[in-house]
Write a protein that holds these residues in place. Structure first.
Motif, PDB file in Angstrom:
ATOM      1  N   LEU A   1      52.843  -3.957 -19.815  1.00 60.27           N
ATOM      2  CA  LEU A   1      52.002  -3.305 -18.814  1.00 60.27           C
ATOM      3  C   LEU A   1      50.920  -2.432 -19.447  1.00 60.27           C
ATOM      4  N   ALA A   2      51.171  -1.938 -20.631  1.00 63.89           N
ATOM      5  CA  ALA A   2      50.236  -1.018 -21.286  1.00 63.89           C
ATOM      6  C   ALA A   2      48.833  -1.595 -21.350  1.00 63.89           C
ATOM      7  N   GLY A   3      47.876  -0.811 -20.882  1.00 61.93           N
ATOM      8  CA  GLY A   3      46.476  -1.207 -20.959  1.00 61.93           C
ATOM      9  C   GLY A   3      45.973  -2.046 -19.813  1.00 61.93           C
ATOM     10  N   HIS A   4      46.848  -2.397 -18.855  1.00 66.91           N
ATOM     11  CA  HIS A   4      46.457  -3.296 -17.767  1.00 66.91           C
ATOM     12  C   HIS A   4      45.963  -2.586 -16.517  1.00 66.91           C
ATOM     13  N   ALA A   5      45.960  -1.265 -16.499  1.00 67.74           N
ATOM     14  CA  ALA A   5      45.521  -0.565 -15.287  1.00 67.74           C
ATOM     15  C   ALA A   5      45.033   0.834 -15.640  1.00 67.74           C
ATOM     16  N   ASP A   6      44.329   1.430 -14.672  1.00 70.59           N
ATOM     17  CA  ASP A   6      43.851   2.800 -14.851  1.00 70.59           C
ATOM     18  C   ASP A   6      45.002   3.787 -14.705  1.00 70.59           C
ATOM     19  N   ASP A   7      44.755   5.019 -15.107  1.00 69.57           N
ATOM     20  CA  ASP A   7      45.809   6.027 -15.137  1.00 69.57           C
ATOM     21  C   ASP A   7      46.420   6.317 -13.768  1.00 69.57           C
ATOM     22  N   TRP A   8      45.605   6.199 -12.688  1.00 68.07           N
ATOM     23  CA  TRP A   8      46.160   6.510 -11.375  1.00 68.07           C
ATOM     24  C   TRP A   8      47.326   5.589 -11.031  1.00 68.07           C
ATOM     25  N   VAL A   9      47.306   4.357 -11.537  1.00 61.69           N
ATOM     26  CA  VAL A   9      48.398   3.408 -11.280  1.00 61.69           C
ATOM     27  C   VAL A   9      49.695   3.928 -11.896  1.00 61.69           C
ATOM     28  N   TRP A  10      49.619   4.396 -13.131  1.00 63.06           N
ATOM     29  CA  TRP A  10      50.820   4.868 -13.836  1.00 63.06           C
ATOM     30  C   TRP A  10      51.332   6.185 -13.251  1.00 63.06           C
ATOM     31  N   LEU A  11      50.418   7.012 -12.759  1.00 64.89           N
ATOM     32  CA  LEU A  11      50.848   8.255 -12.112  1.00 64.89           C
ATOM     33  C   LEU A  11      51.482   7.970 -10.758  1.00 64.89           C
ATOM     34  N   THR A  12      50.989   6.935 -10.080  1.00 70.59           N
ATOM     35  CA  THR A  12      51.521   6.580  -8.762  1.00 70.59           C
ATOM     36  C   THR A  12      52.909   5.951  -8.856  1.00 70.59           C
ATOM     37  N   ASN A  13      53.109   5.081  -9.853  1.00 70.30           N
ATOM     38  CA  ASN A  13      54.419   4.415  -9.953  1.00 70.30           C
ATOM     39  C   ASN A  13      55.369   5.094 -10.946  1.00 70.30           C
ATOM     40  N   ASP A  14      55.015   6.318 -11.361  1.00 69.85           N
ATOM     41  CA  ASP A  14      55.893   7.150 -12.208  1.00 69.85           C
ATOM     42  C   ASP A  14      56.107   6.579 -13.606  1.00 69.85           C
ATOM     43  N   LEU A  15      55.142   5.834 -14.108  1.00 70.23           N
ATOM     44  CA  LEU A  15      55.192   5.383 -15.511  1.00 70.23           C
ATOM     45  C   LEU A  15      54.188   6.209 -16.319  1.00 70.23           C
ATOM     46  N   LYS A  16      54.420   7.506 -16.350  1.00 75.50           N
ATOM     47  CA  LYS A  16      53.465   8.433 -16.962  1.00 75.50           C
ATOM     48  C   LYS A  16      53.287   8.204 -18.457  1.00 75.50           C
ATOM     49  N   GLU A  17      54.259   7.531 -19.083  1.00 77.41           N
ATOM     50  CA  GLU A  17      54.138   7.278 -20.524  1.00 77.41           C
ATOM     51  C   GLU A  17      53.008   6.299 -20.834  1.00 77.41           C
ATOM     52  N   LEU A  18      52.526   5.584 -19.811  1.00 78.50           N
ATOM     53  CA  LEU A  18      51.425   4.640 -20.024  1.00 78.50           C
ATOM     54  C   LEU A  18      50.057   5.260 -19.741  1.00 78.50           C
ATOM     55  N   LYS A  19      50.042   6.523 -19.365  1.00 79.17           N
ATOM     56  CA  LYS A  19      48.767   7.189 -19.093  1.00 79.17           C
ATOM     57  C   LYS A  19      47.902   7.184 -20.354  1.00 79.17           C
TER      58      LYS A  19
END
Length: 219
Positions: free
Chosen positions: A129-147
């Motif tokens: 998943l890393a690099g496939h979306a903007d930060d808001w996606v990772w903050l929304t789905n609680d995958l903050k480590e991918l921010k």
């Protein structure tokens, strides 16, 4: 390394869900679907981390109410920055999340993964998943480590273009300077040199004329 579900789902969505968001242009549709694909799969990863027993059971029974609850949570998140309206976004999330759960269940049945095998498969998706979306996606789905994992593409400017811009700036500065009125310093009015030379001669001529006039008067 775990099987890449990110790309697998993206390809299957393209094949099996041609009607989804087809009211948008191909580029917009592709962007939205990839974004939501990362959003929903990432949420499954974070939910698995919280309680894998619950998620494993939901994969087996495919409860629509559970999917609706997850979709509503993602849609109403304060971090959500999707360009889709909330109603449309929620419907797409529900459809993609149910699709992903069905595909994972089928993979589980085909490969006999069991809970332990699915743990490795699902948690291994963080790397994909890393690099496939903007930060808001990772903050929304609680995958903050991918921010911050998405690389910001910067436009590379060639040296030639840089020099052109520099020369243009210099020329504009020159034109601006030339357009400014020049301050003229007051200069003393100079008498020509020949005037100074002929001043005595003129005086003598004038005196001679006066002398001649006096002689005629007293003659």
């Amino acid at each position: 390394m775990a099987f890449d579900l990110v790309q697998y789902f993206a390809e299957q969505i393209k094949i099996q869900k041609p009607q989804l968001l087809n009211q948008y242009s191909p580029d917009e549709r592709r962007t939205y679907l990839l974004e939501i694909n990362a959003l929903t799969l990432g949420k499954l990863v974070s939910l698995w981390k919280q309680n894998e027993n619950v998620v494993y059971q939901e994969i087996q029974r495919l409860d629509h109410l559970y999917v609706q609850e997850v979709a509503r949570h993602l849609t109403t998140s304060p971090h959500n920055r999707s360009c889709l309206n909330k109603t449309e976004l929620e419907q797409v999330i529900i459809e993609l999340l149910e699709f992903q759960l069905k595909e994972i269940k089928q993979l589980d049945e085909t490969g006999s993964f069991g809970q332990r095998g699915l743990r490795e498969l699902i948690l291994g998706q963080v790397e994909h998943l890393a690099g496939h979306a903007d930060d808001w996606v990772w903050l929304t789905n609680d995958l903050k480590e991918l921010k911050g994992s998405k690389t910001i593409e910067q436009e590379q400017i060639s040296l030639d273009e840089t020099m052109k811009e520099f020369n243009l700036m210099v020329n504009m500065q020159k034109e601006h300077t030339q357009a400014e009125p020049l301050a003229l310093e007051p200069t003393a009015q100079l008498n020509p040199t020949w005037a100074k030379i002929f001043e005595p001669i003129v005086a003598l001529v004038v005196l001679w004329i006066l002398f001649e006039a006096l002689q005629k008067v007293f003659a």
